[in-house]
Design an enzyme around this catalytic site. Sequence first.
Site, PDB file in Angstrom:
ATOM      1  N   ARG A  32       0.822  -1.197   0.000  1.00 26.16           N
ATOM      2  CA  ARG A  32       0.000   0.000   0.000  1.00 26.16           C
ATOM      3  C   ARG A  32       0.859   1.252   0.000  1.00 26.16           C
ATOM      4  NH1 ARG A  32      -3.511   0.387   4.795  1.00 26.16           N
ATOM      5  NH2 ARG A  32      -1.507  -0.057   5.753  1.00 26.16           N
ATOM      6  N   SER A  84       8.275  -4.757   6.621  1.00 25.77           N
ATOM      7  CA  SER A  84       8.082  -5.695   7.732  1.00 25.77           C
ATOM      8  C   SER A  84       8.876  -6.987   7.573  1.00 25.77           C
ATOM      9  CB  SER A  84       6.602  -5.978   7.893  1.00 25.77           C
ATOM     10  OG  SER A  84       5.925  -4.760   8.003  1.00 25.77           O
ATOM     11  N   ASP A 128       6.412  -3.173  11.018  1.00 24.65           N
ATOM     12  CA  ASP A 128       4.963  -3.047  11.286  1.00 24.65           C
ATOM     13  C   ASP A 128       4.628  -3.159  12.777  1.00 24.65           C
ATOM     14  OD1 ASP A 128       5.632  -5.714  11.223  1.00 24.65           O
ATOM     15  OD2 ASP A 128       3.892  -6.361  10.077  1.00 24.65           O
TER      16      ASP A 128
HETATM   17 MG    MG Z   1       0.058  -5.899   8.228  1.00 26.75          MG
END
Ligand code: MG
Length: 496
Positions: free
Chosen positions: A118, A182, A236
């Site tokens: 994203r 992440s 994250d």
């Molecule tokens: Mg996530």
Amino acid sequence: RYAKRLHKVVRRLVPNCDVRFLLSVSGSGKGAAMVTAVAYRLAAQRKQIDAALAPFLLSLETLREVKDKMRTELEYGLKRETQASASVKMLPTYVCGTPDGTEKGKFLALDLGGTNFRVLLVKIRSGRRRSVQMYNKIFAIPLEIMQGTGEELFDHIVQCIADFLDYMGIKGARLPLGFTFSFPCRQASIDKGTLVGWTKGFKATDCEGEDVVDMLREAIRRRNEFDLDIVAVVNDTVGTMMTCGYEDPNCEIGLIAGTGSNVCYMEDMKNIEIVEGNEGKMCINTEWGGFGDNGCIDNIRTKYDKEVDEGSLNPGKQRYEKMTSGMYLGEIVRQILIDLTKQGLLFRGQISESLRKRGIFETKFLSQIESDRLALLQVRRILQQLGLDSTCDDSIIVKEVCGAVSKRAAQLCGAGLAAIVEKKRENRGVEHLQITVGVDGTLYKLHPHFSRVLRETVKELAPQCDVTFMLSEDGSGKGAALITAVAKRLHNVGQK
Ligand code: MG
Ligand code: ADP
């Protein structure tokens, strides 16, 4: 004419039922034998199923051992001499403060490492109109790019950013950017992160050992179309902790139970030997998914766990993650189902084509099957959609298997978290600790029992800690922006 009349009356009374009458031959003798045989078969089956699932039942004592081992590994990761070989890497994040409410401005955030990639625009307001507004766009990362070359991966990311900037009409703005990445990264400052190794579904070449910010900057330069001010690399877990910390200053732990499994927490600087300085705190990204990679929890790994590991992209690595996170739970269930079918206990002993397919049993099916509201018939329907033709008995067994796998996952995760909160309690030197854990991840949020079992396990194993769990709203986006904002604020203060 007794029989004839009986049949006639019955048929007349229930015209909608098609009733057949069969004559029994020596029912008491043969019947007793039949009853015994069926009971015998069921008991034998039960024994075999119990035997297959027994290694998934963890006693309180075993869970305590897991907690203690996690604690040992956490300490190894923090110590200079043991850190290089530690299975829990305890990576410093250079995030030293939580938001204080004065952060403001427009930020870009990238979220790579989950199910979706994203790009976000985050507007933070301070003061009385304190609020966070977000606009985001989701982009697919095709499998061939996830597992292609690093250059292709980063070119693709920059292409997505360009699309987003066009879409929002902000291409010339040069906004500060937080990059939620992440995967385990060794950081030497907040805007540098060397990828230790890929996890989950990623395996792009030429990235391990490289700085992800450099790779992103180079890709931006290659495209030569816009510029960005990359301020922070964010895990994250850290984003999740910061997002919850924005609402609750007592939040000093971030937990992810989604595709992967990981935790971060605020550690006292004096305990972090590999970073200079003894004052204040720094957030540590534990990367606890690697717990057990040195074999220390092999005593609780089952043959199914080993099969899942061998079929994964990173065999031998992330052993704890592979027992606790969304990417793998369905796969463990599938391995057990194959084994039970081979033993003739399921699906009439027939291993169907679909049961052979890796990844067919997604973790969302565990959530559906284990839902208390679901009737057996609905379980059968779900299995049917997966191409598994089940009887009623089959669906009972499948449900039991799912329950055993997800319960163990939640308990193991709880044992790990108990080690973290206990460490925090000892750090503060208090008898009783009150602390908030920010949590994100679809497994935690949507599974019908995972979060409850996790909480119960923490309560049981860390009775002196009063732990509040706070669901994070989009930690990867909002959190990255907040970290960027805090870093910008501290940087500006430093320059003045
Ligand atoms: Mg996530
Ligand atoms: P990520 O961790 O990838 O950032 P999420 O937190 O949304 O994103 O987690 C997605 C993972 O959650 C999926 O990979 C899948 O394993 C798992 N998952 C998806 N739907 C469900 C569900 N209904 N119940 C439990 N787990 C789920």
